[in-house]
Motif scaffolding. Structure first.
Motif, PDB file in Angstrom:
ATOM      1  N   GLN A  75       3.576 -65.542  37.407  1.00  0.00           N
ATOM      2  CA  GLN A  75       4.547 -64.780  36.654  1.00  0.00           C
ATOM      3  C   GLN A  75       3.808 -63.822  35.717  1.00  0.00           C
ATOM      4  OE1 GLN A  75       6.903 -66.428  32.977  1.00  0.00           O
ATOM      5  NE2 GLN A  75       4.920 -65.486  32.797  1.00  0.00           N
ATOM      6  N   ILE A  76       4.334 -62.618  35.635  1.00  0.00           N
ATOM      7  CA  ILE A  76       3.735 -61.631  34.735  1.00  0.00           C
ATOM      8  C   ILE A  76       4.794 -61.232  33.704  1.00  0.00           C
ATOM      9  CG2 ILE A  76       4.373 -59.667  36.237  1.00  0.00           C
ATOM     10  CD1 ILE A  76       1.636 -58.414  35.475  1.00  0.00           C
ATOM     11  N   TYR A  77       4.364 -60.953  32.502  1.00  0.00           N
ATOM     12  CA  TYR A  77       5.301 -60.463  31.488  1.00  0.00           C
ATOM     13  C   TYR A  77       5.323 -58.938  31.535  1.00  0.00           C
ATOM     14  CZ  TYR A  77       5.325 -65.136  29.425  1.00  0.00           C
ATOM     15  OH  TYR A  77       5.476 -66.492  29.215  1.00  0.00           O
ATOM     16  N   SER A  92      14.473 -61.638  29.628  1.00  0.00           N
ATOM     17  CA  SER A  92      14.872 -62.090  30.955  1.00  0.00           C
ATOM     18  C   SER A  92      13.689 -62.606  31.748  1.00  0.00           C
ATOM     19  CB  SER A  92      15.571 -60.957  31.714  1.00  0.00           C
ATOM     20  OG  SER A  92      14.834 -59.757  31.616  1.00  0.00           O
ATOM     21  N   ALA A  93      14.044 -63.287  32.841  1.00  0.00           N
ATOM     22  CA  ALA A  93      13.059 -63.693  33.845  1.00  0.00           C
ATOM     23  C   ALA A  93      13.696 -63.374  35.179  1.00  0.00           C
ATOM     24  CB  ALA A  93      12.748 -65.179  33.742  1.00  0.00           C
ATOM     25  N   GLN A  94      12.914 -62.850  36.097  1.00  0.00           N
ATOM     26  CA  GLN A  94      13.493 -62.466  37.373  1.00  0.00           C
ATOM     27  C   GLN A  94      12.508 -62.582  38.518  1.00  0.00           C
ATOM     28  OE1 GLN A  94      14.356 -58.196  37.551  1.00  0.00           O
ATOM     29  NE2 GLN A  94      13.319 -58.003  35.572  1.00  0.00           N
ATOM     30  N   TYR A  95      13.106 -62.627  39.706  1.00  0.00           N
ATOM     31  CA  TYR A  95      12.324 -62.608  40.937  1.00  0.00           C
ATOM     32  C   TYR A  95      12.214 -61.165  41.350  1.00  0.00           C
ATOM     33  CZ  TYR A  95      11.073 -63.655  45.796  1.00  0.00           C
ATOM     34  OH  TYR A  95      10.440 -63.723  47.009  1.00  0.00           O
ATOM     35  N   ASN A  96      11.085 -60.570  41.134  1.00  0.00           N
ATOM     36  CA  ASN A  96      10.921 -59.144  41.358  1.00  0.00           C
ATOM     37  C   ASN A  96       9.438 -58.873  41.464  1.00  0.00           C
ATOM     38  OD1 ASN A  96      11.246 -56.378  41.432  1.00  0.00           O
ATOM     39  ND2 ASN A  96      11.181 -56.194  39.184  1.00  0.00           N
ATOM     40  N   ASP A 106       5.252 -62.701  41.859  1.00  0.00           N
ATOM     41  CA  ASP A 106       6.608 -62.789  42.409  1.00  0.00           C
ATOM     42  C   ASP A 106       7.691 -62.796  41.341  1.00  0.00           C
ATOM     43  OD1 ASP A 106       5.722 -62.805  44.983  1.00  0.00           O
ATOM     44  OD2 ASP A 106       5.616 -64.993  45.119  1.00  0.00           O
ATOM     45  N   TYR A 107       7.302 -63.236  40.154  1.00  0.00           N
ATOM     46  CA  TYR A 107       8.296 -63.334  39.081  1.00  0.00           C
ATOM     47  C   TYR A 107       7.789 -62.582  37.866  1.00  0.00           C
ATOM     48  CZ  TYR A 107      10.146 -67.128  41.914  1.00  0.00           C
ATOM     49  OH  TYR A 107      10.668 -67.872  42.954  1.00  0.00           O
ATOM     50  N   SER A 108       8.732 -62.037  37.122  1.00  0.00           N
ATOM     51  CA  SER A 108       8.339 -61.418  35.854  1.00  0.00           C
ATOM     52  C   SER A 108       9.218 -61.986  34.748  1.00  0.00           C
ATOM     53  CB  SER A 108       8.454 -59.890  35.933  1.00  0.00           C
ATOM     54  OG  SER A 108       9.792 -59.513  36.132  1.00  0.00           O
ATOM     55  N   GLY A 109       8.683 -61.967  33.543  1.00  0.00           N
ATOM     56  CA  GLY A 109       9.412 -62.499  32.404  1.00  0.00           C
ATOM     57  C   GLY A 109       9.216 -61.622  31.181  1.00  0.00           C
ATOM     58  N   GLY A 110       9.877 -62.027  30.085  1.00  0.00           N
ATOM     59  CA  GLY A 110       9.791 -61.264  28.841  1.00  0.00           C
ATOM     60  C   GLY A 110       8.990 -62.009  27.790  1.00  0.00           C
ATOM     61  N   TYR A 111       8.272 -61.243  26.982  1.00  0.00           N
ATOM     62  CA  TYR A 111       7.402 -61.854  25.964  1.00  0.00           C
ATOM     63  C   TYR A 111       7.262 -60.903  24.791  1.00  0.00           C
ATOM     64  CZ  TYR A 111       3.126 -63.778  23.847  1.00  0.00           C
ATOM     65  OH  TYR A 111       2.215 -64.317  22.992  1.00  0.00           O
ATOM     66  N   LEU A 112       7.419 -61.416  23.582  1.00  0.00           N
ATOM     67  CA  LEU A 112       7.061 -60.615  22.413  1.00  0.00           C
ATOM     68  C   LEU A 112       6.609 -61.525  21.276  1.00  0.00           C
ATOM     69  CD1 LEU A 112      10.259 -58.906  20.885  1.00  0.00           C
ATOM     70  CD2 LEU A 112      10.225 -61.062  22.059  1.00  0.00           C
ATOM     71  N   ALA A 264       9.476 -67.609  30.313  1.00  0.00           N
ATOM     72  CA  ALA A 264       8.487 -67.811  31.375  1.00  0.00           C
ATOM     73  C   ALA A 264       9.131 -68.458  32.591  1.00  0.00           C
ATOM     74  CB  ALA A 264       7.353 -68.696  30.853  1.00  0.00           C
ATOM     75  N   VAL A 265       8.405 -68.460  33.676  1.00  0.00           N
ATOM     76  CA  VAL A 265       8.803 -69.160  34.899  1.00  0.00           C
ATOM     77  C   VAL A 265       7.647 -70.099  35.248  1.00  0.00           C
ATOM     78  CG1 VAL A 265       9.350 -68.895  37.346  1.00  0.00           C
ATOM     79  CG2 VAL A 265      10.160 -67.182  35.700  1.00  0.00           C
ATOM     80  N   ILE A 266       7.967 -71.373  35.381  1.00  0.00           N
ATOM     81  CA  ILE A 266       6.923 -72.335  35.731  1.00  0.00           C
ATOM     82  C   ILE A 266       6.762 -72.310  37.241  1.00  0.00           C
ATOM     83  CG2 ILE A 266       6.230 -74.740  35.628  1.00  0.00           C
ATOM     84  CD1 ILE A 266       8.310 -75.016  33.320  1.00  0.00           C
ATOM     85  N   GLU A 267       5.608 -71.916  37.686  1.00  0.00           N
ATOM     86  CA  GLU A 267       5.446 -71.600  39.109  1.00  0.00           C
ATOM     87  C   GLU A 267       5.722 -72.756  40.050  1.00  0.00           C
ATOM     88  OE1 GLU A 267       1.103 -71.606  37.666  1.00  0.00           O
ATOM     89  OE2 GLU A 267       3.050 -71.721  36.763  1.00  0.00           O
ATOM     90  N   LYS A 268       5.373 -73.958  39.597  1.00  0.00           N
ATOM     91  CA  LYS A 268       5.386 -75.085  40.520  1.00  0.00           C
ATOM     92  C   LYS A 268       6.707 -75.216  41.284  1.00  0.00           C
ATOM     93  CE  LYS A 268       4.465 -80.000  40.604  1.00  0.00           C
ATOM     94  NZ  LYS A 268       4.423 -81.193  39.753  1.00  0.00           N
TER      95      LYS A 268
END
Ligand SMILES: *[C@@H]1O[C@H](CO)[C@@H](O)[C@H](O)[C@H]1NC(C)=O
Ligand SMILES: *[C@@H]1O[C@H](CO)[C@@H](O)[C@H](O)[C@H]1NC(C)=O
Ligand SMILES: *[C@@H]1O[C@H](CO)[C@@H](O)[C@H](O)[C@H]1NC(C)=O
Ligand SMILES: *[C@@H]1O[C@H](CO)[C@@H](O)[C@H](O)[C@H]1NC(C)=O
Ligand SMILES: *[C@@H]1O[C@H](CO)[C@@H](O)[C@H](O)[C@H]1NC(C)=O
Length: 294
Positions: A75-77, A92-96, A106-112, A264-268
């Motif tokens: 996952q990338i922010y 948000s978190a998304q499959y993109n 495969d997934y992106s999320g938000g972070y600040l 975040a998205v926990i990959e497992k």
């Protein structure tokens, strides 16, 4: 837990492993100073963001963009997952799928984090955020959080991280429930073995898809977590019951911390079908108060 060694560099994303590995202790034994219910008259506001502007205030906040916090994360922010809508911060978190630095995520999320141009950090006081969380599905790997880290990046014997709110479905080992956890984590496993705290206070009796206040009162002698202004769990300096369960005294950090909000998205366990729509966490406001008598 073979993953635990990685956790010190893996911070929040794997903090849930601590929960699974831990034996919980239900309450602390030392005399405690914290109020059972937050009385705002005891505090003076030091920092607030009502997220009522059209843009993120970059004086306070630094938004993670193409931020990869660990090499193991897929996952990338990205900044697309951090916005303001209807007087809320929306993470948000998304499959993109996103390509960054020749790697596919495969997934992106938000972070600040409060490390903007001016930034905000604090030592002692009461920090809280009013947050509404998305509904999670069975074995959902979504992992939104509100947490804090030492501003000088110090670790042992200070806190590695303080998790004011972490929301998870796969963390508990009980797949039928979504949980919110608060945790106070510190220690150096390679040096001190199990001398560190990973207890998390599970809360599963409120509806997380409604707004709730998640707070932390931090004083010289203790860190106490609050939900809707009601104390839920304390870590107290030199608490004998902590000694018994972790084998060493609690150290309460005496240095500045900064705040982090992320999704975040926990990959497992991640499954694309859980992200047909982006999942969203709404943050109405963040406030930090100073204790009047400190
Ligand atoms: C946003 O909220 C702050 C704090 O309550 C207030 O001072 C400010 O006037 C508000 N701004 C707008 C644009 O509503
Ligand atoms: C999805 O990924 C594409 C490609 O990286 C990017 O251009 C787009 O902004 C992303 N969409 C969102 C909503 O993040
Ligand atoms: C943790 O302990 C190891 C082994 O003693 C040491 O090499 C390392 O520097 C320590 N890390 C911190 C952050 O203190
Ligand atoms: C903390 O919250 C949980 C779940 O709502 C509850 O079961 C527990 O009794 C609370 N602890 C305290 C000390 O209030
Ligand atoms: C807790 O354990 C530490 C290390 O073993 C010891 O130095 C300290 O005195 C203990 N504190 C209490 C309150 O038992």
């Amino acid at each position: 837990m073979k993953n635990i060694k990685n956790c010190l560099t893996y911070i929040s994303i794997c903090a849930f492993l601590f929960a699974i590995a831990s034996a919980s202790h239900s309450s602390t034994g030392s005399p405690s100073q914290h109020p059972d219910v937050i009385n705002y008259d005891d505090f003076t506001l030091k920092f607030e963001d009502q997220f009522n502007q059209t843009e993120i205030n970059t004086q306070y906040w630094k938004v993670g963009d193409n931020l990869v916090r660990t090499s193991q994360q897929f996952q990338i922010y990205t900044k697309e997952n951090v916005k303001i809508e209807g007087d809320n911060l929306v993470l948000s978190a998304q499959y993109n799928s996103t390509i960054y630095d020749q790697k596919k995520y495969d997934y992106s999320g938000g972070y600040l984090e409060t490390r903007g141009s001016k930034g905000f950090k604090f030592q002692y006081g009461y920090a809280e955020a009013r947050i509404k969380l998305p509904k999670l599905q069975f074995q959902d790997s979504s992992f939104p959080a509100f947490w804090a880290l030492p501003a000088d990046n110090s670790r042992w014997p200070y806190s590695v991280e303080v998790d004011i709110m972490e929301y998870c479905n796969v963390c508990s080992g009980d797949d039928k429930n979504d949980y919110v956890y608060s945790a106070y984590i510190y220690g150096n496993r390679s040096q001190y073995g199990d001398c560190r705290i990973w207890y998390r206070s599970p809360m599963k009796q409120i509806s997380f898809t409604e707004y709730h206040l998640y707070g932390m009162l931090w004083t010289k002698n203790e860190v106490t977590f609050y939900v809707d202004g009601v104390a839920n769990y304390s870590f107290i300096i030199s608490d004998p019951s902590n000694n018994k369960s972790i084998g060493c005294p609690i150290v309460i950090p005496d240095r500045d911390f900064y705040l982090i909000l992320n999704f975040a998205v926990i990959e497992k366990y991640a499954k694309p079908e859980h992200y047909k729509e982006p999942k969203e966490m709404y943050v109405d406001y963040v406030k930090v108060y100073k204790l009047n008598n400190n």
